[in-house]
Design an enzyme around this catalytic site. Structure first.
Site, PDB file in Angstrom:
ATOM      1  N   TYR A   9      35.363  43.817  49.693  1.00 24.99           N
ATOM      2  CA  TYR A   9      34.682  43.962  48.401  1.00 24.99           C
ATOM      3  C   TYR A   9      33.936  45.300  48.329  1.00 24.99           C
ATOM      4  O   TYR A   9      32.998  45.540  49.084  1.00 24.99           O
ATOM      5  CB  TYR A   9      33.715  42.806  48.141  1.00 24.99           C
ATOM      6  CG  TYR A   9      34.376  41.445  48.025  1.00 24.99           C
ATOM      7  CD1 TYR A   9      35.763  41.320  47.895  1.00 24.99           C
ATOM      8  CD2 TYR A   9      33.624  40.277  48.039  1.00 24.99           C
ATOM      9  CE1 TYR A   9      36.368  40.073  47.795  1.00 24.99           C
ATOM     10  CE2 TYR A   9      34.233  39.023  47.931  1.00 24.99           C
ATOM     11  CZ  TYR A   9      35.603  38.938  47.820  1.00 24.99           C
ATOM     12  OH  TYR A   9      36.200  37.699  47.720  1.00 24.99           O
ATOM     13  N   GLY A  19      32.753  31.395  27.472  1.00 26.54           N
ATOM     14  CA  GLY A  19      33.016  31.395  26.034  1.00 26.54           C
ATOM     15  C   GLY A  19      32.697  32.717  25.348  1.00 26.54           C
ATOM     16  O   GLY A  19      32.863  32.848  24.136  1.00 26.54           O
ATOM     17  N   LYS A  20      32.266  33.727  26.123  1.00 29.74           N
ATOM     18  CA  LYS A  20      31.879  34.991  25.463  1.00 29.74           C
ATOM     19  C   LYS A  20      33.084  35.875  25.158  1.00 29.74           C
ATOM     20  O   LYS A  20      32.959  36.846  24.414  1.00 29.74           O
ATOM     21  CB  LYS A  20      30.847  35.742  26.297  1.00 29.74           C
ATOM     22  CG  LYS A  20      31.355  36.268  27.611  1.00 29.74           C
ATOM     23  CD  LYS A  20      30.215  36.904  28.406  1.00 29.74           C
ATOM     24  CE  LYS A  20      30.591  37.041  29.853  1.00 29.74           C
ATOM     25  NZ  LYS A  20      29.489  37.454  30.705  1.00 29.74           N
ATOM     26  N   SER A  74      36.454  32.009  41.748  1.00 32.16           N
ATOM     27  CA  SER A  74      36.643  32.217  40.303  1.00 32.16           C
ATOM     28  C   SER A  74      36.418  30.900  39.539  1.00 32.16           C
ATOM     29  O   SER A  74      37.239  30.513  38.701  1.00 32.16           O
ATOM     30  CB  SER A  74      38.022  32.806  40.000  1.00 32.16           C
ATOM     31  OG  SER A  74      38.210  34.033  40.688  1.00 32.16           O
ATOM     32  N   PRO A  75      35.304  30.212  39.812  1.00 38.32           N
ATOM     33  CA  PRO A  75      35.087  28.869  39.240  1.00 38.32           C
ATOM     34  C   PRO A  75      34.795  28.897  37.743  1.00 38.32           C
ATOM     35  O   PRO A  75      34.899  27.867  37.083  1.00 38.32           O
ATOM     36  CB  PRO A  75      33.874  28.350  40.023  1.00 38.32           C
ATOM     37  CG  PRO A  75      33.126  29.581  40.407  1.00 38.32           C
ATOM     38  CD  PRO A  75      34.186  30.609  40.701  1.00 38.32           C
ATOM     39  N   GLY A  79      34.705  34.363  34.177  1.00 39.27           N
ATOM     40  CA  GLY A  79      33.827  34.510  33.002  1.00 39.27           C
ATOM     41  C   GLY A  79      34.408  33.932  31.726  1.00 39.27           C
ATOM     42  O   GLY A  79      33.694  33.809  30.723  1.00 39.27           O
ATOM     43  N   LEU A 113      35.188  30.914  30.989  1.00 38.11           N
ATOM     44  CA  LEU A 113      34.608  29.625  30.596  1.00 38.11           C
ATOM     45  C   LEU A 113      33.211  29.782  29.997  1.00 38.11           C
ATOM     46  O   LEU A 113      32.673  28.837  29.431  1.00 38.11           O
ATOM     47  CB  LEU A 113      34.582  28.668  31.794  1.00 38.11           C
ATOM     48  CG  LEU A 113      35.980  28.216  32.247  1.00 38.11           C
ATOM     49  CD1 LEU A 113      35.917  27.529  33.607  1.00 38.11           C
ATOM     50  CD2 LEU A 113      36.608  27.286  31.205  1.00 38.11           C
ATOM     51  N   ALA A 131      36.564  30.930  35.859  1.00 39.32           N
ATOM     52  CA  ALA A 131      37.758  31.640  35.415  1.00 39.32           C
ATOM     53  C   ALA A 131      37.396  33.081  35.047  1.00 39.32           C
ATOM     54  O   ALA A 131      37.728  33.581  33.965  1.00 39.32           O
ATOM     55  CB  ALA A 131      38.439  30.914  34.254  1.00 39.32           C
TER      56      ALA A 131
HETATM   57  P1  NAP Z   1      33.833  33.770  38.449  1.00 38.18           P
HETATM   58  O1  NAP Z   1      32.780  33.329  39.362  1.00 38.18           O
HETATM   59  O2  NAP Z   1      34.687  32.749  37.817  1.00 38.18           O
HETATM   60  O3  NAP Z   1      33.269  34.700  37.280  1.00 38.18           O
HETATM   61  C1  NAP Z   1      32.305  35.674  37.581  1.00 38.18           C
HETATM   62  C2  NAP Z   1      32.032  36.529  36.354  1.00 38.18           C
HETATM   63  O4  NAP Z   1      31.770  35.727  35.199  1.00 38.18           O
HETATM   64  C3  NAP Z   1      30.774  37.378  36.535  1.00 38.18           C
HETATM   65  O5  NAP Z   1      31.047  38.542  37.242  1.00 38.18           O
HETATM   66  C4  NAP Z   1      30.379  37.624  35.104  1.00 38.18           C
HETATM   67  O6  NAP Z   1      31.228  38.657  34.580  1.00 38.18           O
HETATM   68  C5  NAP Z   1      30.694  36.283  34.454  1.00 38.18           C
HETATM   69  N1  NAP Z   1      29.577  35.317  34.577  1.00 38.18           N
HETATM   70  C6  NAP Z   1      29.116  34.718  35.715  1.00 38.18           C
HETATM   71  N2  NAP Z   1      28.111  33.880  35.444  1.00 38.18           N
HETATM   72  C7  NAP Z   1      27.936  33.931  34.106  1.00 38.18           C
HETATM   73  C8  NAP Z   1      27.037  33.263  33.245  1.00 38.18           C
HETATM   74  N3  NAP Z   1      26.157  32.368  33.689  1.00 38.18           N
HETATM   75  N4  NAP Z   1      27.111  33.555  31.917  1.00 38.18           N
HETATM   76  C9  NAP Z   1      28.028  34.428  31.444  1.00 38.18           C
HETATM   77  N5  NAP Z   1      28.905  35.095  32.226  1.00 38.18           N
HETATM   78  C10 NAP Z   1      28.854  34.840  33.557  1.00 38.18           C
HETATM   79  O7  NAP Z   1      34.851  34.773  39.169  1.00 38.18           O
HETATM   80  P2  NAP Z   1      34.883  35.586  40.531  1.00 38.18           P
HETATM   81  O8  NAP Z   1      33.730  36.499  40.658  1.00 38.18           O
HETATM   82  O9  NAP Z   1      36.272  36.112  40.616  1.00 38.18           O
HETATM   83  O10 NAP Z   1      34.768  34.463  41.667  1.00 38.18           O
HETATM   84  C11 NAP Z   1      33.557  34.137  42.311  1.00 38.18           C
HETATM   85  C12 NAP Z   1      33.528  34.602  43.752  1.00 38.18           C
HETATM   86  O11 NAP Z   1      34.635  34.036  44.469  1.00 38.18           O
HETATM   87  C13 NAP Z   1      33.725  36.105  43.944  1.00 38.18           C
HETATM   88  O12 NAP Z   1      32.547  36.836  43.650  1.00 38.18           O
HETATM   89  C14 NAP Z   1      34.120  36.148  45.397  1.00 38.18           C
HETATM   90  O13 NAP Z   1      32.976  35.989  46.218  1.00 38.18           O
HETATM   91  C15 NAP Z   1      35.025  34.927  45.498  1.00 38.18           C
HETATM   92  N6  NAP Z   1      36.467  35.259  45.335  1.00 38.18           N
HETATM   93  C16 NAP Z   1      37.282  35.077  46.421  1.00 38.18           C
HETATM   94  C17 NAP Z   1      38.628  35.371  46.339  1.00 38.18           C
HETATM   95  C18 NAP Z   1      39.495  35.153  47.537  1.00 38.18           C
HETATM   96  O14 NAP Z   1      40.659  35.606  47.563  1.00 38.18           O
HETATM   97  N7  NAP Z   1      38.993  34.462  48.534  1.00 38.18           N
HETATM   98  C19 NAP Z   1      39.192  35.848  45.141  1.00 38.18           C
HETATM   99  C20 NAP Z   1      38.355  35.983  44.032  1.00 38.18           C
HETATM  100  C21 NAP Z   1      36.991  35.671  44.144  1.00 38.18           C
HETATM  101  P3  NAP Z   1      31.036  39.354  33.128  1.00 38.18           P
HETATM  102  O15 NAP Z   1      29.578  39.279  32.785  1.00 38.18           O
HETATM  103  O16 NAP Z   1      31.568  40.714  33.311  1.00 38.18           O
HETATM  104  O17 NAP Z   1      31.909  38.532  32.220  1.00 38.18           O
END
Ligand code: NAP
Length: 308
Positions: A57, A211-212, A202-203, A207, A209, A205
């Site tokens: 990362y 809805g923005k 990516s729980p 961001g 989910l 999805a």
């Molecule tokens: P995510 O948790 O589904 O989405 C994160 C993004 O959603 C944020 O960067 C932010 O982006 C938005 N967000 C988060 N909380 C919010 C809230 N309360 N209100 C509004 N927007 C919000 O996706 P992810 O970051 O891909 O996954 C989470 C973690 O999983 C990663 O950080 C990483 O540690 C891990 N991961 C692991 C792998 C693997 O291969 N093992 C792959 C992917 C991810 P914006 O504000 O820009 O929309």
């Protein structure tokens, strides 16, 4: 083999892929270190102490930022980091070398969880388990996990580690209301069977989910390639349901409902946060439960987005 895992003590964590990542997430443009320090502080203040990161990362910047924030605040958090078996990493000795570099960036002598990032050839799944197990016996990591492993790969990893007296603690996989493959491909069942924690990445999805993002306001950068307008135009009923369920639980937010659905499935979500507001919001997903009827309604509403 120990029966308990330290992961049993966490309902939710925080993901830090975006901490230092310019290309995918836009670090340094729409947010910077002050925002990330805000996210770190907010996570601690709301009791979220499991931080997921990886050597990959931001080319190490995510680990360095966590190390810096721990040093600045004096707070110690549980760190889950990852080794990437790049195809040119053929020697097993490359794992302990990479681990020591991660520990140096983080400024710690041991991490809570060390994970294989992807099952990438040429080395087999089983071959990498030997240096992974050794990292536990040498005290550099408390527990070990894998990521993006199929049910069969997980079982291979589990058996090889078990032969060395080490428990496979987790499999980190993409899992959200928009991606439920683990429910159909045997991974969730294998996790339950082997008592391996499914860490949901990516729980939200990425961001979507929240809805923005809408067809008129799609996500910026590379995320826009994955979540295109046709998909965004079908999200509204699901987001509406998240809001309805949130109201019935005393004003929980959409993100909290989407994350709690994962907790109800037995997963440990690690939502990414770029700001204090994100971290506070997401932390509110822990400490309570949706009803069985809520979970069933979300199962039904999300079916159209996910292959069975
Ligand atoms: P995510 O948790 O589904 O989405 C994160 C993004 O959603 C944020 O960067 C932010 O982006 C938005 N967000 C988060 N909380 C919010 C809230 N309360 N209100 C509004 N927007 C919000 O996706 P992810 O970051 O891909 O996954 C989470 C973690 O999983 C990663 O950080 C990483 O540690 C891990 N991961 C692991 C792998 C693997 O291969 N093992 C792959 C992917 C991810 P914006 O504000 O820009 O929309």
């Amino acid at each position: 083999m120990p029966q308990q895992s330290l992961l049993d003590g966490f309902e939710i964590g925080i993901g830090t892929w975006a901490w230092g990542d310019k290309r995918f997430w836009g670090y340094g443009r729409s947010y910077g270190d002050a925002d990330l320090r805000g996210a770190f502080d907010a996570a601690i203040a709301s009791g979220v102490r499991l931080f997921d990161t990886a050597e990959a990362y931001g080319f190490g910047r995510s680990e360095r930022l966590i190390g810096r924030f721990m040093a600045e605040t004096g707070e110690r958090v549980a760190i889950a980091t990852k080794f990437f078996p790049y195809p040119w990493r053929v020697a097993r000795s490359q794992l302990p070398r990479a681990l020591r570099r991660s520990l140096a960036r983080l400024g710690v002598a041991q991490v809570a969880l060390y994970q294989m990032h992807w099952p990438v050839p040429p080395r087999t799944v089983a071959a990498w388990m030997d240096p992974l197990a050794r990292a536990v016996t040498e005290g550099l990591v408390q527990e070990v996990g894998v990521s993006n492993y199929s049910a069969a790969q997980m079982r291979t990893a589990y058996d090889r580690l078990a032969a060395r007296g080490v428990r496979l603690a987790s499999n980190q996989i993409e899992y959200s209301l928009l991606k439920r493959d683990v429910e159909w491909n045997g991974v969730l069942d294998a996790c339950r069977d082997l008592k391996v924690k499914l860490i949901a990445y990516s729980p939200l999805a990425m961001g979507m989910l929240s809805g923005k993002y809408t067809p008129d306001a799609p996500p910026p950068g590379l995320r826009g390639l994955r979540y295109r307008r046709p998909l965004l135009s079908t999200l509204k009923p699901l987001v509406g349901l998240l809001d309805d369920i949130g109201r019935s639980h005393g004003g929980k937010t959409r993100n909290q409902i989407a994350l709690n659905w994962l907790i109800c499935k037995g997963a440990l979500p690690i939502p990414g946060a770029k700001s204090a507001a994100h971290a506070y919001d997401n932390a509110g997903a822990a400490g309570w439960r949706l009803t069985a009827a809520d979970v069933a309604a979300l199962d039904e509403a999300s079916l159209r987005f996910t292959r069975r």
